[in-house]
Design an enzyme around this catalytic site. Structure first.
Site, short mmCIF file in Angstrom:
data_model
loop_
_atom_site.label_atom_id
_atom_site.label_comp_id
_atom_site.label_asym_id
_atom_site.label_seq_id
_atom_site.Cartn_x
_atom_site.Cartn_y
_atom_site.Cartn_z
N HIS A 56 18.80 34.20 26.99
CA HIS A 56 18.34 32.84 27.21
C HIS A 56 17.48 32.42 26.01
CE1 HIS A 56 15.12 35.31 29.20
NE2 HIS A 56 14.42 34.63 28.31
P1 TYD Z 1 13.81 36.55 32.87
O1 TYD Z 1 12.85 35.93 31.93
O2 TYD Z 1 15.13 35.87 33.08
O3 TYD Z 1 14.11 38.07 32.43
P2 TYD Z 1 14.57 38.76 31.09
O4 TYD Z 1 14.32 37.82 29.96
O5 TYD Z 1 13.71 39.96 31.02
O6 TYD Z 1 15.98 39.15 31.23
O7 TYD Z 1 13.09 36.80 34.24
C1 TYD Z 1 13.71 37.48 35.29
C2 TYD Z 1 13.20 36.93 36.60
O8 TYD Z 1 11.81 37.25 36.74
C3 TYD Z 1 13.29 35.42 36.67
O9 TYD Z 1 14.40 35.03 37.45
C4 TYD Z 1 12.00 34.99 37.32
C5 TYD Z 1 11.07 36.14 37.23
N1 TYD Z 1 9.91 35.91 36.33
C6 TYD Z 1 8.76 35.35 36.86
O10 TYD Z 1 8.68 35.03 38.05
N2 TYD Z 1 7.69 35.15 36.04
C7 TYD Z 1 7.70 35.49 34.73
O11 TYD Z 1 6.70 35.31 34.00
C8 TYD Z 1 8.91 36.04 34.18
C9 TYD Z 1 9.01 36.40 32.73
C10 TYD Z 1 9.98 36.24 35.02
#
Ligand code: TYD
Length: 139
Positions: A56
């Site tokens: 993303h």
């Molecule tokens: P995401 O940023 O998509 O993960 P990555 O970049 O590590 O693959 O986050 C995964 C899930 O975690 C997202 O659906 C919502 C939750 N999340 C939070 O609730 N708060 C946060 O600060 C972060 C980073 C994620």
């Protein structure tokens, strides 16, 4: 928003490190070692072997990504150029500016990916579809 940001706006920052016979300490302080104020810290751990994270971009968020333990690779993509950084030192941080697609891969067993972020969590700040990201960068 930084629609015009490129992967060359992202770089490895050498963090403050204190060597000591009893172990090392690295310090990250707002306004000293980081070009933004940290509002949120989170960390990834227990990532299964072969798993990929990220996938993303963010519209406004700045991040510092640190391999607090172990190693992993971060591939940055500005829509035109890709750069891959191998992170494996707790005293090195990859600064990722807004408007960059990122993917994290090759997590070693037991690795910890520590992230310092400039803003609170907001799903509205995410671009999770790659075609939407390319549109965001070109319009
Ligand atoms: P995401 O940023 O998509 O993960 P990555 O970049 O590590 O693959 O986050 C995964 C899930 O975690 C997202 O659906 C919502 C939750 N999340 C939070 O609730 N708060 C946060 O600060 C972060 C980073 C994620």
């Amino acid at each position: 928003m930084m629609k015009n940001s490129t992967v060359y706006d992202c770089s490895i920052i050498e963090l403050d490190k204190h060597h000591h016979a009893k172990g090392n300490i690295t310090v990250v302080e707002n306004g000293v070692s980081v070009p933004f104020c940290t509002k949120r810290v989170y960390y990834l751990y227990d990532v299964p072997g072969g798993e990929s994270r990220g996938g993303h971009a963010h519209k406004d968020l700045y991040q510092l990504i640190v391999a607090a333990s172990g190693s992993f690779s971060v591939t940055l993509d500005d829509g035109k150029v890709k750069r891959t950084f191998m992170l494996n030192r707790p005293y090195q941080a990859l600064m990722v500016v807004p408007g960059i697609w990122r993917t994290l891969d090759d997590f070693s067993s037991g690795s910890v990916c520590l992230v310092l972020a400039s803003e609170k969590y907001s799903e509205d700040d995410y671009i999770r579809n790659y075609n939407d990201f390319i549109t965001f960068k070109t319009i």
